[in-house]
Design an enzyme around this catalytic site. Structure first.
Site, PDB file in Angstrom:
ATOM      1  N   GLN A  51       8.361  19.860 -19.000  1.00 26.44           N
ATOM      2  CA  GLN A  51       9.565  19.110 -18.652  1.00 26.44           C
ATOM      3  C   GLN A  51      10.124  18.420 -19.900  1.00 26.44           C
ATOM      4  O   GLN A  51       9.416  17.671 -20.568  1.00 26.44           O
ATOM      5  CB  GLN A  51       9.209  18.069 -17.586  1.00 26.44           C
ATOM      6  CG  GLN A  51      10.128  16.863 -17.471  1.00 26.44           C
ATOM      7  CD  GLN A  51      11.454  17.186 -16.825  1.00 26.44           C
ATOM      8  OE1 GLN A  51      12.393  17.542 -17.514  1.00 26.44           O
ATOM      9  NE2 GLN A  51      11.503  17.062 -15.514  1.00 26.44           N
ATOM     10  N   ARG A  53      12.245  16.085 -20.081  1.00 29.31           N
ATOM     11  CA  ARG A  53      12.456  14.655 -19.881  1.00 29.31           C
ATOM     12  C   ARG A  53      11.131  13.911 -19.933  1.00 29.31           C
ATOM     13  O   ARG A  53      10.178  14.259 -19.254  1.00 29.31           O
ATOM     14  CB  ARG A  53      13.143  14.421 -18.530  1.00 29.31           C
ATOM     15  CG  ARG A  53      13.594  12.985 -18.315  1.00 29.31           C
ATOM     16  CD  ARG A  53      14.323  12.853 -17.002  1.00 29.31           C
ATOM     17  NE  ARG A  53      14.828  11.512 -16.800  1.00 29.31           N
ATOM     18  CZ  ARG A  53      15.394  11.092 -15.681  1.00 29.31           C
ATOM     19  NH1 ARG A  53      15.531  11.936 -14.681  1.00 29.31           N
ATOM     20  NH2 ARG A  53      15.834   9.867 -15.570  1.00 29.31           N
ATOM     21  N   SER A  67      16.679   4.694  -1.404  1.00 24.97           N
ATOM     22  CA  SER A  67      17.573   5.609  -0.708  1.00 24.97           C
ATOM     23  C   SER A  67      16.797   6.635   0.107  1.00 24.97           C
ATOM     24  O   SER A  67      17.153   6.953   1.248  1.00 24.97           O
ATOM     25  CB  SER A  67      18.479   6.318  -1.721  1.00 24.97           C
ATOM     26  OG  SER A  67      19.268   7.304  -1.099  1.00 24.97           O
ATOM     27  N   LEU A  74      17.916  14.287   0.157  1.00 22.87           N
ATOM     28  CA  LEU A  74      19.103  15.045   0.573  1.00 22.87           C
ATOM     29  C   LEU A  74      19.273  16.349  -0.195  1.00 22.87           C
ATOM     30  O   LEU A  74      19.839  17.301   0.324  1.00 22.87           O
ATOM     31  CB  LEU A  74      20.345  14.171   0.395  1.00 22.87           C
ATOM     32  CG  LEU A  74      20.354  12.857   1.194  1.00 22.87           C
ATOM     33  CD1 LEU A  74      21.652  12.092   0.964  1.00 22.87           C
ATOM     34  CD2 LEU A  74      20.150  13.131   2.680  1.00 22.87           C
ATOM     35  N   GLU A  93      12.054  16.463 -10.780  1.00 18.17           N
ATOM     36  CA  GLU A  93      10.842  15.636 -10.872  1.00 18.17           C
ATOM     37  C   GLU A  93      11.108  14.190 -10.475  1.00 18.17           C
ATOM     38  O   GLU A  93      10.249  13.535  -9.875  1.00 18.17           O
ATOM     39  CB  GLU A  93      10.271  15.679 -12.292  1.00 18.17           C
ATOM     40  CG  GLU A  93       8.979  14.881 -12.426  1.00 18.17           C
ATOM     41  CD  GLU A  93       8.283  15.064 -13.759  1.00 18.17           C
ATOM     42  OE1 GLU A  93       7.505  14.170 -14.133  1.00 18.17           O
ATOM     43  OE2 GLU A  93       8.526  16.089 -14.428  1.00 18.17           O
ATOM     44  N   GLU A 126      19.185  21.621 -15.861  1.00 20.08           N
ATOM     45  CA  GLU A 126      19.384  20.635 -14.803  1.00 20.08           C
ATOM     46  C   GLU A 126      19.530  19.235 -15.376  1.00 20.08           C
ATOM     47  O   GLU A 126      20.396  18.461 -14.995  1.00 20.08           O
ATOM     48  CB  GLU A 126      18.209  20.653 -13.821  1.00 20.08           C
ATOM     49  CG  GLU A 126      18.465  19.828 -12.575  1.00 20.08           C
ATOM     50  CD  GLU A 126      17.320  18.903 -12.195  1.00 20.08           C
ATOM     51  OE1 GLU A 126      17.348  18.381 -11.074  1.00 20.08           O
ATOM     52  OE2 GLU A 126      16.422  18.680 -13.023  1.00 20.08           O
ATOM     53  N   ASN A 127      18.681  18.898 -16.340  1.00 13.86           N
ATOM     54  CA  ASN A 127      18.748  17.569 -16.945  1.00 13.86           C
ATOM     55  C   ASN A 127      20.021  17.379 -17.747  1.00 13.86           C
ATOM     56  O   ASN A 127      20.608  16.290 -17.771  1.00 13.86           O
ATOM     57  CB  ASN A 127      17.525  17.332 -17.832  1.00 13.86           C
ATOM     58  CG  ASN A 127      16.287  16.983 -17.030  1.00 13.86           C
ATOM     59  OD1 ASN A 127      16.233  15.950 -16.381  1.00 13.86           O
ATOM     60  ND2 ASN A 127      15.287  17.847 -17.051  1.00 13.86           N
ATOM     61  N   ARG A 130      22.914  16.730 -15.371  1.00 11.63           N
ATOM     62  CA  ARG A 130      22.860  15.388 -14.792  1.00 11.63           C
ATOM     63  C   ARG A 130      22.954  14.301 -15.862  1.00 11.63           C
ATOM     64  O   ARG A 130      22.965  13.117 -15.541  1.00 11.63           O
ATOM     65  CB  ARG A 130      21.550  15.214 -14.012  1.00 11.63           C
ATOM     66  CG  ARG A 130      21.456  16.074 -12.770  1.00 11.63           C
ATOM     67  CD  ARG A 130      20.084  15.925 -12.120  1.00 11.63           C
ATOM     68  NE  ARG A 130      19.999  16.708 -10.895  1.00 11.63           N
ATOM     69  CZ  ARG A 130      20.314  16.256  -9.695  1.00 11.63           C
ATOM     70  NH1 ARG A 130      20.738  15.019  -9.565  1.00 11.63           N
ATOM     71  NH2 ARG A 130      20.203  17.022  -8.627  1.00 11.63           N
TER      72      ARG A 130
END
Length: 298
Positions: A51, A53, A67, A74, A93, A126-127, A130
């Site tokens: 990963q 990150r 949340s 979600l 993650e 993905e990171n 985002r």
């Protein structure tokens, strides 16, 4: 009606045969061997060691946990099934961490086939999408794709949807000293400021330059201008010549004339010639000056 529409959307994405029925996030769900969308027990999932990150903001993680306690997870995470029977996280993650903290038993996940290279690419993409990575994590992710899989910068840029120059500029940050890299990781120094630091020719002054940028609240343009001034060589003072002492002599003569004549006198000297300017104050004073000069000349 809304739920039915949502179901059609998910089946269009994942295929009708892979779509689980809606299951509350805390209830048990069997782990099926085939790929697709399903709920997986959190105990059967492990993080991706590759990963990109490394830093997870505690406040943001707490907010996500709160949340999830109310609404559940979600958006499904993405995983691949490993040889050890566990699932490795490809993307998501942070959601996995927050779900564990919230006490969930299962988490919705999309199971995909992915080799190590694809797994790393997807995690990085993905990171990046985002904007979850700090500049150093992004640079290290690019470097991993290059070093571990022999990819060229152009290929990396194409696979992650970045321009080649953006990837190249990001990789340049890896040549920063550890102290400066830490400032970038902590968010105190932006990637633009960090590249300006790299332009400091004296490597020993880079940390000092970085701290000056932070303390001065410099914009990137101001930082670049600051570095440009740092890189300029100091001008040595030229040796004084005899000409530089001449104004003192003429100034002394000027003062003597002013004392004798009782008026302002200006001497303008240029090389081997010059001129003397005398002030007078009214017609009577001009006549007195003319008489005095005539007496000297005669």
């Amino acid at each position: 009606m809304a739920n039915k529409s949502l179901g059609r959307g998910l089946s269009a994405l994942f295929g009708e045969e892979n779509l689980d029925a809606a299951i509350p996030p805390t209830s048990a769900a069997p782990v099926r061997p085939k790929n697709g969308f399903r709920n997986i027990p959190l105990r059967r999932i492990e993080p991706n060691r590759a990963q990109p990150r490394r830093e997870f903001d505690e406040k943001a993680l707490q907010e996500l946990e709160n949340s999830i306690r109310i609404h559940g997870v979600l958006a499904p995470i993405t995983v691949r099934q490993g040889d050890n029977g566990y699932y490795q996280i490809v993307a998501g993650e942070r959601r996995w961490r927050a779900a564990r903290r919230a006490g969930l038993d299962n988490i919705p996940a999309m199971v995909i086939d992915a080799d190590d290279q694809t797994m790393m690419e997807l995690a990085l993409i993905e990171n990046l999408q985002r904007e979850d990575l700090n500049p150093m994590e992004e640079a290290e992710g690019y470097r991993a794709l290059i070093d571990q899989f022999g990819m060229k910068q152009e290929t990396v840029a194409e696979r992650v949807g970045r321009s080649r120059s953006a990837v190249a500029n990001s990789l340049r940050l890896l040549s920063l000293d550890d102290d400066v890299r830490k400032l970038v990781t902590e968010g105190k120094l932006s990637s633009g400021h960090a590249r300006a630091v790299l332009a400091v020719q004296d490597a020993g002054k880079r940390l000092l330059a970085a701290k000056s940028m932070i303390e001065g609240g410099m914009s990137v343009r101001q930082a670049e201008a600051y570095v440009k001034r740092l890189n300029q060589p100091k001008k040595e003072k030229p040796e004084q010549s005899t000409k530089e002492f001449q104004p003192d002599y003429y100034e002394e003569v000027q003062r003597k004339l002013e004392g004798t004549l009782g008026r302002r006198v200006h001497i303008d000297h240029k090389k081997n010639k010059g001129k003397i300017t005398l002030e007078y104050y009214g017609d009577d004073d001009l006549e007195r000056l003319a008489n005095a000069l005539s007496a000297v000349i005669l």
